[in-house]
Design a protein around this motif. Structure first.
Motif, PDB file in Angstrom:
ATOM      1  N   THR A   1      77.972 -48.642 -32.943  1.00 30.04           N
ATOM      2  CA  THR A   1      76.991 -48.156 -33.907  1.00 30.04           C
ATOM      3  C   THR A   1      77.619 -47.986 -35.288  1.00 30.04           C
ATOM      4  O   THR A   1      78.843 -47.950 -35.426  1.00 30.04           O
ATOM      5  CB  THR A   1      76.397 -46.812 -33.462  1.00 30.04           C
ATOM      6  N   TYR A   2      76.777 -47.878 -36.288  1.00 32.49           N
ATOM      7  CA  TYR A   2      77.229 -47.602 -37.652  1.00 32.49           C
ATOM      8  C   TYR A   2      76.205 -46.697 -38.316  1.00 32.49           C
ATOM      9  O   TYR A   2      75.037 -46.625 -37.887  1.00 32.49           O
ATOM     10  CB  TYR A   2      77.396 -48.894 -38.451  1.00 32.49           C
ATOM     11  N   THR A   3      76.611 -45.981 -39.323  1.00 30.12           N
ATOM     12  CA  THR A   3      75.696 -45.100 -40.047  1.00 30.12           C
ATOM     13  C   THR A   3      75.389 -45.698 -41.413  1.00 30.12           C
ATOM     14  O   THR A   3      76.201 -46.407 -42.012  1.00 30.12           O
ATOM     15  CB  THR A   3      76.298 -43.699 -40.222  1.00 30.12           C
ATOM     16  N   LYS A   4      74.195 -45.397 -41.887  1.00 28.03           N
ATOM     17  CA  LYS A   4      73.745 -45.924 -43.170  1.00 28.03           C
ATOM     18  C   LYS A   4      72.963 -44.841 -43.896  1.00 28.03           C
ATOM     19  O   LYS A   4      72.095 -44.182 -43.304  1.00 28.03           O
ATOM     20  CB  LYS A   4      72.860 -47.150 -42.948  1.00 28.03           C
ATOM     21  N   ASN A   5      73.266 -44.641 -45.148  1.00 25.66           N
ATOM     22  CA  ASN A   5      72.547 -43.675 -45.973  1.00 25.66           C
ATOM     23  C   ASN A   5      71.444 -44.382 -46.754  1.00 25.66           C
ATOM     24  O   ASN A   5      71.658 -45.465 -47.311  1.00 25.66           O
ATOM     25  CB  ASN A   5      73.496 -42.977 -46.941  1.00 25.66           C
ATOM     26  N   GLU A   6      70.291 -43.770 -46.779  1.00 26.05           N
ATOM     27  CA  GLU A   6      69.167 -44.304 -47.534  1.00 26.05           C
ATOM     28  C   GLU A   6      68.615 -43.216 -48.448  1.00 26.05           C
ATOM     29  O   GLU A   6      68.629 -42.035 -48.115  1.00 26.05           O
ATOM     30  CB  GLU A   6      68.083 -44.827 -46.593  1.00 26.05           C
ATOM     31  N   GLY A   7      68.106 -43.619 -49.625  1.00 24.16           N
ATOM     32  CA  GLY A   7      67.625 -42.663 -50.606  1.00 24.16           C
ATOM     33  C   GLY A   7      68.780 -42.075 -51.396  1.00 24.16           C
ATOM     34  O   GLY A   7      69.920 -42.528 -51.305  1.00 24.16           O
ATOM     35  N   PHE A   8      68.500 -41.045 -52.176  1.00 21.91           N
ATOM     36  CA  PHE A   8      69.547 -40.425 -52.992  1.00 21.91           C
ATOM     37  C   PHE A   8      69.223 -38.955 -53.221  1.00 21.91           C
ATOM     38  O   PHE A   8      68.098 -38.496 -53.063  1.00 21.91           O
ATOM     39  CB  PHE A   8      69.681 -41.157 -54.334  1.00 21.91           C
ATOM     40  N   TRP A   9      70.250 -38.202 -53.538  1.00 18.98           N
ATOM     41  CA  TRP A   9      70.170 -36.798 -53.867  1.00 18.98           C
ATOM     42  C   TRP A   9      69.384 -36.025 -52.800  1.00 18.98           C
ATOM     43  O   TRP A   9      69.708 -36.084 -51.629  1.00 18.98           O
ATOM     44  CB  TRP A   9      69.579 -36.618 -55.271  1.00 18.98           C
ATOM     45  N   LEU A  10      68.340 -35.287 -53.199  1.00 26.21           N
ATOM     46  CA  LEU A  10      67.584 -34.478 -52.239  1.00 26.21           C
ATOM     47  C   LEU A  10      66.863 -35.321 -51.196  1.00 26.21           C
ATOM     48  O   LEU A  10      66.479 -34.820 -50.140  1.00 26.21           O
ATOM     49  CB  LEU A  10      66.578 -33.590 -52.981  1.00 26.21           C
ATOM     50  N   TRP A  11      66.655 -36.584 -51.514  1.00 23.64           N
ATOM     51  CA  TRP A  11      65.904 -37.461 -50.611  1.00 23.64           C
ATOM     52  C   TRP A  11      66.833 -38.329 -49.765  1.00 23.64           C
ATOM     53  O   TRP A  11      66.383 -39.233 -49.070  1.00 23.64           O
ATOM     54  CB  TRP A  11      64.963 -38.346 -51.419  1.00 23.64           C
TER      55      TRP A  11
END
Length: 351
Positions: A316-326
């Motif tokens: 598995t891998y992790t992915k960040n989506e959006g920015f700051w508070l979102w």
């Protein structure tokens, strides 16, 4: 014969040879157990069971498997399914030594319930006949209906005269037509009934769960299924929860779409030796067993040991989506954006 036909035949032969070679490379034999087949309730023909099963698995798993256990949807689990279909097949498999070095049962839908009944009884049946019990190393339960389906409760109620336009529409969407006089295994699929059939087998066979959360039938069936569902079975059944209920995930910290966040309605307690593995909101009850990549898949658990030095694991891998508070974090199974869930499962079978 035209050159194009020769090329097509050669291509098909190469594909079959490659699939056969891949299957032989696996450590354990793969045994398929199909699910409920609605058409068998309306045309009762035991002579079509083999061809029905072949069609059921034709898209992907059929050429990869070593054996199949076929059974009729117009009968009951603890009745003729057990005596006339399961027992003769198990006897034959024992006599032929099919699982001498180990087998993994791959089940779909009601096949989960059939497998549980087999696991609970096969050793006694075979030993009483002077035969060696099957060495069932683990099961891969895909969209498992071992916890029953609320749709079966609705179907039986409709057959008994308790119907309205919504229930009629749901049953027609699921079965393809209105329910008739033959109910067969639908009686066993009622939630309370299913959960009483071999609910706590003595065997410690690991039951690995693969869960979908997609839409079928234009949403006609979802009104009758609690929590998240794949349009035929609810999450409580597919995950292997120890009780029926309204659940949204098989995990307490990851959603079926891969979002890493606390799951207040995640399953906390499972049936013995039931382990949720892959989950996806991109697949539905039917597409989860075909070789068509529909979108990313996440993992409730990334690995489990099913035997000494034999592990089922997913990268598995992790992915960040959006920015700051979102900003949101997601966990996905590697290559799930390009490979079907069935292909991911096959690749994870121990070698």
């Amino acid at each position: 014969m035209k050159l194009s036909n020769h090329i097509l035949i050669i291509s098909l032969l190469v594909t079959i040879l490659c699939l056969s070679t891949q299957s032989q490379a696996k450590a354990y034999k793969t045994v398929l157990i199909h699910g409920f087949q609605a058409q068998q309730l309306f045309t009762i023909d035991s002579g079509k069971l083999e061809s029905d099963a072949e069609s059921y698995w034709a898209d992907y798993w059929g050429p990869l498997a070593d054996e199949r256990i076929d059974w009729p949807s117009f009968e009951r689990v603890e009745g003729k399914i057990a005596s006339d279909y399961l027992w003769p097949k198990l006897k034959s498999m024992s006599e032929q030594g099919t699982c001498a070095s180990g087998c993994i049962f791959l089940t779909h839908s009601t096949g989960d319930l059939i497998a549980r009944y087999i696991i609970d009884n096969q050793a006694n049946w075979l030993e009483n006949a002077g035969l060696q019990p099957l060495n069932i190393v683990a099961t891969f339960d895909v969209a498992g209906a071992g916890g029953g389906s609320e749709l079966a409760d609705v179907a039986v109620n409709v057959a008994n005269g308790a119907s309205n336009p919504l229930t009629e529409a749901a049953i027609r969407a699921w079965l393809g037509r209105s329910i008739g006089e033959t109910l067969g295994v639908l009686n066993d699929l009622k939630v309370n009934n299913a959960r009483q059939i071999a609910s706590f087998p003595d065997s410690r066979t690991p039951r690995l769960r693969f869960i979908a959360d997609g839409d079928l039938f234009l949403g006609a069936t979802k009104l009758f299924l609690p929590g998240k569902d794949d349009s035929v079975v609810a999450t409580h059944s597919a995950c292997g929860a120890n009780q029926a209920g309204s659940f949204d995930s098989c995990s307490l910290n990851i959603a079926t779409d891969g979002k890493v966040t606390s799951q207040d309605k995640g399953v906390r307690h499972f049936l013995p030796y039931h382990y949720p593995m892959l989950m996806s909101d991109n697949y539905d009850h039917l597409s989860i067993i075909i070789d068509h990549a529909k979108g990313k898949v996440t993992a409730a658990n990334t690995a489990i040991d099913i035997a000494p030095n034999k592990r089922v694991a997913f990268n598995t891998y992790t992915k960040n989506e959006g920015f700051w508070l979102w900003k949101k974090q997601y966990t996905y199974v590697r290559n799930s954006d390009s490979q079907s869930m069935s292909a991911l499962m096959f690749a994870a079978l121990p070698e």
